[in-house]
Design a protein around this motif. Structure first.
Motif, PDB file in Angstrom:
ATOM      1  N   VAL B 104     -10.473  15.274 -16.800  1.00 37.91           N
ATOM      2  CA  VAL B 104      -9.156  15.154 -16.173  1.00 37.91           C
ATOM      3  C   VAL B 104      -8.224  16.294 -16.607  1.00 37.91           C
ATOM      4  O   VAL B 104      -7.015  16.211 -16.452  1.00 37.91           O
ATOM      5  CB  VAL B 104      -8.490  13.781 -16.461  1.00 37.91           C
ATOM      6  N   GLY B 143      -3.391   3.442 -21.651  1.00 39.20           N
ATOM      7  CA  GLY B 143      -2.808   4.562 -20.918  1.00 39.20           C
ATOM      8  C   GLY B 143      -1.543   4.173 -20.182  1.00 39.20           C
ATOM      9  O   GLY B 143      -0.595   4.969 -20.099  1.00 39.20           O
ATOM     10  N   SER B 144      -1.499   2.936 -19.677  1.00 34.60           N
ATOM     11  CA  SER B 144      -0.309   2.514 -18.939  1.00 34.60           C
ATOM     12  C   SER B 144       0.899   2.442 -19.873  1.00 34.60           C
ATOM     13  O   SER B 144       2.023   2.755 -19.464  1.00 34.60           O
ATOM     14  CB  SER B 144      -0.557   1.161 -18.269  1.00 34.60           C
ATOM     15  N   LYS B 147       2.023   6.005 -20.594  1.00 37.50           N
ATOM     16  CA  LYS B 147       2.780   6.511 -19.452  1.00 37.50           C
ATOM     17  C   LYS B 147       4.188   5.927 -19.452  1.00 37.50           C
ATOM     18  O   LYS B 147       5.166   6.634 -19.207  1.00 37.50           O
ATOM     19  CB  LYS B 147       2.058   6.175 -18.151  1.00 37.50           C
ATOM     20  N   GLY B 219       1.641  10.030  -9.190  1.00 38.82           N
ATOM     21  CA  GLY B 219       2.002  11.069 -10.139  1.00 38.82           C
ATOM     22  C   GLY B 219       0.835  11.992 -10.392  1.00 38.82           C
ATOM     23  O   GLY B 219      -0.308  11.642 -10.149  1.00 38.82           O
ATOM     24  N   ARG B 220       1.155  13.194 -10.880  1.00 37.54           N
ATOM     25  CA  ARG B 220       0.072  14.151 -11.114  1.00 37.54           C
ATOM     26  C   ARG B 220      -0.460  14.068 -12.532  1.00 37.54           C
ATOM     27  O   ARG B 220      -1.563  14.505 -12.810  1.00 37.54           O
ATOM     28  CB  ARG B 220       0.566  15.561 -10.830  1.00 37.54           C
ATOM     29  N   ALA B 221       0.320  13.566 -13.441  1.00 41.14           N
ATOM     30  CA  ALA B 221      -0.148  13.475 -14.828  1.00 41.14           C
ATOM     31  C   ALA B 221      -1.050  12.256 -14.991  1.00 41.14           C
ATOM     32  O   ALA B 221      -0.824  11.224 -14.370  1.00 41.14           O
ATOM     33  CB  ALA B 221       1.029  13.381 -15.775  1.00 41.14           C
ATOM     34  N   ILE B 222      -2.088  12.412 -15.807  1.00 45.88           N
ATOM     35  CA  ILE B 222      -3.001  11.309 -16.111  1.00 45.88           C
ATOM     36  C   ILE B 222      -2.876  10.998 -17.599  1.00 45.88           C
ATOM     37  O   ILE B 222      -3.005  11.886 -18.438  1.00 45.88           O
ATOM     38  CB  ILE B 222      -4.457  11.699 -15.783  1.00 45.88           C
ATOM     39  N   PHE B 223      -2.595   9.742 -17.902  1.00 45.85           N
ATOM     40  CA  PHE B 223      -2.425   9.339 -19.297  1.00 45.85           C
ATOM     41  C   PHE B 223      -3.631   8.518 -19.737  1.00 45.85           C
ATOM     42  O   PHE B 223      -3.835   7.410 -19.244  1.00 45.85           O
ATOM     43  CB  PHE B 223      -1.153   8.504 -19.452  1.00 45.85           C
ATOM     44  N   LEU B 224      -4.430   9.072 -20.627  1.00 45.59           N
ATOM     45  CA  LEU B 224      -5.593   8.326 -21.106  1.00 45.59           C
ATOM     46  C   LEU B 224      -5.164   7.316 -22.167  1.00 45.59           C
ATOM     47  O   LEU B 224      -4.133   7.480 -22.815  1.00 45.59           O
ATOM     48  CB  LEU B 224      -6.618   9.284 -21.716  1.00 45.59           C
ATOM     49  N   ASP B 225      -5.985   6.291 -22.343  1.00 46.56           N
ATOM     50  CA  ASP B 225      -5.779   5.368 -23.460  1.00 46.56           C
ATOM     51  C   ASP B 225      -5.774   6.174 -24.755  1.00 46.56           C
ATOM     52  O   ASP B 225      -6.569   7.092 -24.908  1.00 46.56           O
ATOM     53  CB  ASP B 225      -6.951   4.371 -23.566  1.00 46.56           C
ATOM     54  N   ARG B 280      -3.935  15.899 -12.281  1.00 50.75           N
ATOM     55  CA  ARG B 280      -4.708  15.541 -11.100  1.00 50.75           C
ATOM     56  C   ARG B 280      -4.916  16.692 -10.128  1.00 50.75           C
ATOM     57  O   ARG B 280      -5.724  16.608  -9.224  1.00 50.75           O
ATOM     58  CB  ARG B 280      -3.986  14.408 -10.366  1.00 50.75           C
TER      59      ARG B 280
END
Lengths: 325, 433
Positions: B104, B143-144, B147, B219-225, B280
């Motif tokens: 990612v 991740g949520s 974010k 959104g374009r950012a991906i937040f991993l756990d 993303r």
């Protein structure tokens, strides 16, 4: 119609939410399931869409020979494989067809050894049927079905006292068919699990595999999925905003799914590829990981992919680019 | 397992086959689970098989209906299980997480807990308090949540620039989030609001919408756990409302009410977690700029706003790692010493301090804890101590003793520091308490 077939294995690395929208049950956002059995699936259309989107990033108008060796497609080939854009949808059909992704191994927390993979004779039989259809020869027999409170295991890794305890349910271990369980575990470790970075899981699979009665397996895939609770906080009060509390269901990490891939010869004008070549092109795209399902922006749905053809290898790893036979 | 079937039951559930009992230290503990499973649970506690603390916490909670103190026993069972997690699985999982981060387009970075950290306290659980465990039994920050914290921090940044005391964060959120097709009502509302703002605010607002998404676009950012790097230590904590009847609205806060301790699980101070912000879209110059901005907000959010529960009481704050001489704010017993005796580099409150090539920064920091000597044999130079807080028993040898020539006596209070080596907890330093 389809001249070539192969298998795609999908290994779930972060919880996979292939959703159905709003649900009426206990979970607000449930996952896709097979109507008759209740087993989790990922619908073919969603899968194909994802493969298409990933392949688009590996297609350009005129790739050089070097590009092609690295798995790049020409735009024409891309359209021939996945079908034309919507505006030209009626021109011809795409050459690739994917099935639904079905569940083969489902992870359950175990009192001993952290977690176990469970499956059932039913799930294995369905897999064998599809594997035969695509020309795979797993070479292990279907075990005899265990009793309702029994678990077929290989070895003692999952033994807590003298039971196998999955979540809070205990099963009587049965090692009478340990050789078959071991063979299945080893075959899947070698052929279905992702190829790199999986030493731990490959070594664990033959000893953490647990074959259950249909009903027990069904209960786990129905009620043992990951259910995450989400809230939205009001930034001013830091309490839950309005009624923003909802639950999302996902396939847990370490689920293994399989999808039959089928292809016929290209129907697009000017693209001369037979079914085998199409599958080989798809497998050579270099898609070892991708993202499926919802909640991409919170890191959900990352899966590892493994394409396997009837030789047990990735189609295209040794073969030459093909034309029409 | 039809006779055992009664899954997803609420807390206070009753089994269909009747609870089983096991005897523990004279008291009889009942487990509201099938009797065979309860027996197996009693059996594994004396073996050394790898355990899943999340499973123990969720499913193997004792039936405390007649005796509230058993709730503590249930939590302590999860604590003990947390010492028996599968270290090689954690390692393999870390490597896989890193591979996912790469896919990612994320660059992982570590942050560690400044003081204790609790994720998921409000989840429904058999022991009344909740805790977020990964399926493998390790604590994580989903991740949520990552974010959410980042987004909250970003909102504050923008609100500061807007500088309108009447605009609450919630109202600002409502201005920034809606979007639709071109010429739609939502788009026009946003554009009108934006028009009146300073240029700097407009730019930030647009960045915010790209990063976190709107009602019309993801959104374009991906937040991993965020996952722990090494075996995390869990600790038991307590809240102790002194006026329980006052809080439930029955009586004024009078002195004759008895405090009712409520125990809960926490992740210990100094636990290192790894975070990753992915992207993303193609990672061009603009993508890199926005990803860096996201990371900045993330770090600021976790260091200034905190994550998880009880941030108002100092829980859930993170600090960049490799930062000796951390402020000892909320954690008096967590003093960090540099084994080299070097003065600590200046603390930077925002971003991880780069390791200077001239001053060797220890790869592992020492966290001082207090314990009591149980046994010490000066002849062999070996002994055992018990941690005052967790009750964990540790072995130590003479080499670890800092005060040379001193030999600790039985029941002597000591301060010690331990580290994980090859899956074992090893006491590396010990001194008079």
């Amino acid at each position: 119609m389809f001249t070539a077939k192969s298998m795609l294995f999908i290994y779930v690395e972060t919880p996979l939410h292939a959703g159905t929208g709003r649900g009426l049950g206990a979970v607000d956002l449930p996952i896709q399931r097979e109507r008759t059995t209740g087993y989790p699936i990922v619908q073919a259309s969603g899968l194909k869409g994802r493969l298409r989107a990933a392949a688009r990033g590996r297609a350009k108008d005129s790739p050089t020979e070097q590009d092609q060796q690295q798995g790049w497609l020409s735009t024409k080939e891309f359209l021939a494989i996945f079908g034309p854009e919507t505006a030209h949808a009626s021109d011809y059909a795409g050459a690739l067809s994917t099935g639904d992704a079905r569940i083969l191994l489902f992870p359950v927390r175990s009192l001993a050894s952290v977690f176990a993979w469970v499956t059932s004779c039913d799930a294995l039989a369905r897999f064998l049927r599809e594997a035969e259809m695509v020309g795979l020869k797993p070479g292990w027999p279907l075990p005899l079905a265990p009793g309702k409170d029994t678990a077929l295991v290989n070895g003692t890794a999952l033994l807590a006292g003298d039971s196998v305890v999955l979540e809070e349910f205990s099963f009587k271990p049965d090692t009478s068919q340990a050789a078959v369980v071991k063979a299945i575990g080893e075959w899947l470790a070698k052929n279905a699990l992702p190829q790199t970075g999986y030493d731990y899981w490959k070594a664990a699979l033959p000893t953490k595999l647990c074959i259950l009665h249909e009903e027990a397996f069904r209960d786990f895939v129905l009620y043992g999925t990951e259910v995450q609770t989400h809230i939205k906080l009001d930034p001013d009060t830091k309490t839950v905003a309005g009624k923003m509390l909802w639950t999302t269901e996902s396939l847990p990490v370490d689920s293994l799914l399989y999808v039959p891939l089928m292809a016929g010869p290209s129907r697009a004008h000017g693209v001369d590829l037979d079914g085998q070549a199409i599958l080989q092109k798809v497998a050579s795209l270099g898609l070892t990981r991708t993202q499926l399902g919802g909640d991409e922006t919170t890191g959900q749905g990352i899966v590892a992919l493994r394409f396997v053809n009837s030789n047990g290898d990735r189609p295209g790893s040794a073969a030459t680019p093909g034309g029409k036979q | 397992m039809p006779d055992q079937r009664s899954r997803n039951r609420p807390a206070g559930r009753r089994p269909t086959t009747g609870p089983d009992t096991t005897s523990s230290g004279g008291a009889t503990i009942r487990y509201p689970i099938p009797s065979l499973s309860a027996r197996a649970w009693a059996a594994v506690s004396t073996t050394n098989v790898r355990l899943n603390p999340g499973l123990i916490f969720d499913r193997f909670a004792p039936d405390w209906s007649g005796q509230a103190t058993l709730k503590k026993d249930g939590l302590e069972a999860a604590l003990r299980a947390a010492k028996r997690v599968d270290g090689s699985l954690l390692q393999a999982w870390n490597a896989r997480w890193e591979a996912c981060a790469q896919v990612v387009q994320a660059e992982p970075f570590p942050l560690k807990t400044d003081w204790r950290f609790i994720a998921g306290l409000g989840r429904k659980g058999a022991l009344e308090v909740g805790f977020t465990f990964h399926r493998y039994g390790f604590p994580i920050l989903p991740g949520s949540s990552v974010k959410g914290v980042t987004r909250a921090r970003a909102l504050i940044t923008i609100a500061e620039r807007v500088n309108d005391p009447n605009l609450s964060l919630g109202q600002l959120d409502e201005k920034l989030s809606p979007d639709g097709e071109k010429d739609s009502k939502e788009r026009k509302l946003y554009e009108e609001w934006c028009k009146d703002q300073a240029e700097e605010v407009q730019k930030l607002a647009n960045d915010f919408r790209s990063i976190f998404g709107t009602t019309a676009a993801a959104g374009r950012a991906i937040f991993l756990d965020a996952i722990p790097v090494t075996k995390p230590r869990l600790e038991l904590d307590i809240m102790n409302p002194h006026y329980p009847k006052y809080y439930s609205g029955e009586e004024p806060p009078t002195d004759w009410q008895s405090p009712v301790p409520v125990y809960f699980l926490t992740v210990a101070a100094g636990t290192e977690f790894r975070f990753a912000v992915g992207w993303r879209r193609p990672l061009d110059a603009e993508g890199k700029r926005l990803r860096a901005l996201t990371k900045e907000w993330l770090v600021a959010g976790l260091t200034e706003l905190g994550a998880g529960a009880k941030t108002g009481a100092g829980y859930g704050y993170f600090v960049p790692p490799l930062q000796p001489a951390q402020p000892v704010t909320a954690a008096p017993q967590v003093a960090v010493a540099s084994p080299t005796g070097q003065p600590a580099p200046a603390a930077d409150s925002k971003l991880p301090a780069p390791a200077s090539p001239t001053t060797p920064v220890p790869s592992e920091e020492l966290i001082w804890r207090t314990g009591t000597i149980r046994e010490y044999q000066p002849g062999s130079g070996r002994g055992r101590l018990v941690d005052d807080e967790t009750g964990e028993e540790l072995r130590f040898s003479r080499e670890a003793i800092v005060n040379k020539g001193w030999s600790p006596g039985k029941k002597q209070k000591v301060r010690y520091s331990a580290t994980q080596r090859e899956g074992q907890t090893v006491v590396v330093m010990m001194q008079r308490g």
